[in-house]
Design a protein around this motif. Structure first.
Motif, PDB file in Angstrom:
ATOM      1  N   ILE A 129       0.932  -1.017   0.021  1.00 48.93           N
ATOM      2  CA  ILE A 129       0.080  -0.303   0.206  1.00 48.93           C
ATOM      3  C   ILE A 129       0.581   1.106   0.028  1.00 48.93           C
ATOM      4  O   ILE A 129       0.281   2.115  -1.050  1.00 48.93           O
ATOM      5  CB  ILE A 129      -1.061   0.222   0.990  1.00 48.93           C
ATOM      6  CG1 ILE A 129      -1.931  -0.929   1.099  1.00 48.93           C
ATOM      7  CG2 ILE A 129      -2.006   1.264   1.178  1.00 48.93           C
ATOM      8  CD1 ILE A 129      -2.655  -1.007   0.189  1.00 48.93           C
ATOM      9  N   ARG A 130       1.851   0.732   0.929  1.00 48.68           N
ATOM     10  CA  ARG A 130       3.245   2.545   0.896  1.00 48.68           C
ATOM     11  C   ARG A 130       3.450   3.014  -0.570  1.00 48.68           C
ATOM     12  O   ARG A 130       3.377   4.239  -0.624  1.00 48.68           O
ATOM     13  CB  ARG A 130       3.933   2.574   2.151  1.00 48.68           C
ATOM     14  CG  ARG A 130       3.983   3.584   2.250  1.00 48.68           C
ATOM     15  CD  ARG A 130       5.369   2.601   3.420  1.00 48.68           C
ATOM     16  NE  ARG A 130       6.942   2.038   3.220  1.00 48.68           N
ATOM     17  CZ  ARG A 130       7.833   1.613   2.243  1.00 48.68           C
ATOM     18  NH1 ARG A 130       8.149   3.002   1.696  1.00 48.68           N
ATOM     19  NH2 ARG A 130       7.902   1.244   2.397  1.00 48.68           N
TER      20      ARG A 130
ATOM     21  N   ALA B 215       0.723   3.916  -2.855  1.00 50.26           N
ATOM     22  CA  ALA B 215       0.575   5.402  -2.607  1.00 50.26           C
ATOM     23  C   ALA B 215       1.444   6.512  -2.818  1.00 50.26           C
ATOM     24  O   ALA B 215       1.464   8.052  -3.482  1.00 50.26           O
ATOM     25  CB  ALA B 215       0.449   5.540  -1.658  1.00 50.26           C
TER      26      ALA B 215
ATOM     27  N   SER C 108      -2.035   7.058   2.171  1.00 49.27           N
ATOM     28  CA  SER C 108      -2.020   5.669   2.318  1.00 49.27           C
ATOM     29  C   SER C 108      -3.446   4.937   2.167  1.00 49.27           C
ATOM     30  O   SER C 108      -3.839   4.066   2.403  1.00 49.27           O
ATOM     31  CB  SER C 108      -1.093   4.715   3.247  1.00 49.27           C
ATOM     32  OG  SER C 108       0.068   5.298   2.826  1.00 49.27           O
TER      33      SER C 108
ATOM     34  N   THR D 202      -5.330   2.682  -0.068  1.00 46.56           N
ATOM     35  CA  THR D 202      -6.531   1.459   1.134  1.00 46.56           C
ATOM     36  C   THR D 202      -7.937   0.852   0.076  1.00 46.56           C
ATOM     37  O   THR D 202      -8.516   0.475   0.748  1.00 46.56           O
ATOM     38  CB  THR D 202      -6.462   1.196   2.624  1.00 46.56           C
ATOM     39  OG1 THR D 202      -4.679   1.808   3.291  1.00 46.56           O
ATOM     40  CG2 THR D 202      -7.361   0.909   3.235  1.00 46.56           C
TER      41      THR D 202
ATOM     42  N   GLN E 211       2.455  -5.667   6.786  1.00 50.18           N
ATOM     43  CA  GLN E 211       1.722  -4.376   5.598  1.00 50.18           C
ATOM     44  C   GLN E 211       1.248  -5.645   4.325  1.00 50.18           C
ATOM     45  O   GLN E 211       0.959  -6.827   4.728  1.00 50.18           O
ATOM     46  CB  GLN E 211       3.396  -4.459   4.883  1.00 50.18           C
ATOM     47  CG  GLN E 211       4.046  -5.627   3.948  1.00 50.18           C
ATOM     48  CD  GLN E 211       5.722  -5.179   3.491  1.00 50.18           C
ATOM     49  OE1 GLN E 211       5.951  -4.061   3.541  1.00 50.18           O
ATOM     50  NE2 GLN E 211       5.626  -6.113   2.835  1.00 50.18           N
TER      51      GLN E 211
END
Length: 75
Positions: A35-36, A39, A46, A50, A74
């Motif tokens: 996700i990070r 992003a 994030s 998500t 994560q």
């Protein structure tokens, strides 16, 4: 490709109606990202990424895994 147009497939159509989600699918078709990382590449928070991932999962377009990361878990 043949896609049946029906209420049953509405989540698929909704998921594909976003340029951001299309870009995410394209990115993930080339490499696995968390996700990070997505992003950062999309210049989004994030939390927003998500939400997009959740929509893609609900539509059956993505499957996610939760793995151990440097600072906890994560996705």
């Amino acid at each position: 490709m043949e896609i049946k147009v029906s209420q049953e497939n509405l989540p698929l159509f909704v998921a594909l109606a976003s340029d951001t989600r299309i870009r995410m699918v394209e990115m993930l078709s080339r490499e696995n990202l968390n996700i990070r990382e997505m992003a950062q590449r999309l210049n989004l928070s994030s939390a927003i990424v998500t939400k997009h991932v959740q929509q893609l999962e609900e539509a059956g377009i993505l499957r996610t895994e939760v793995t151990a990361g440097k600072r906890g878990m994560q996705k």
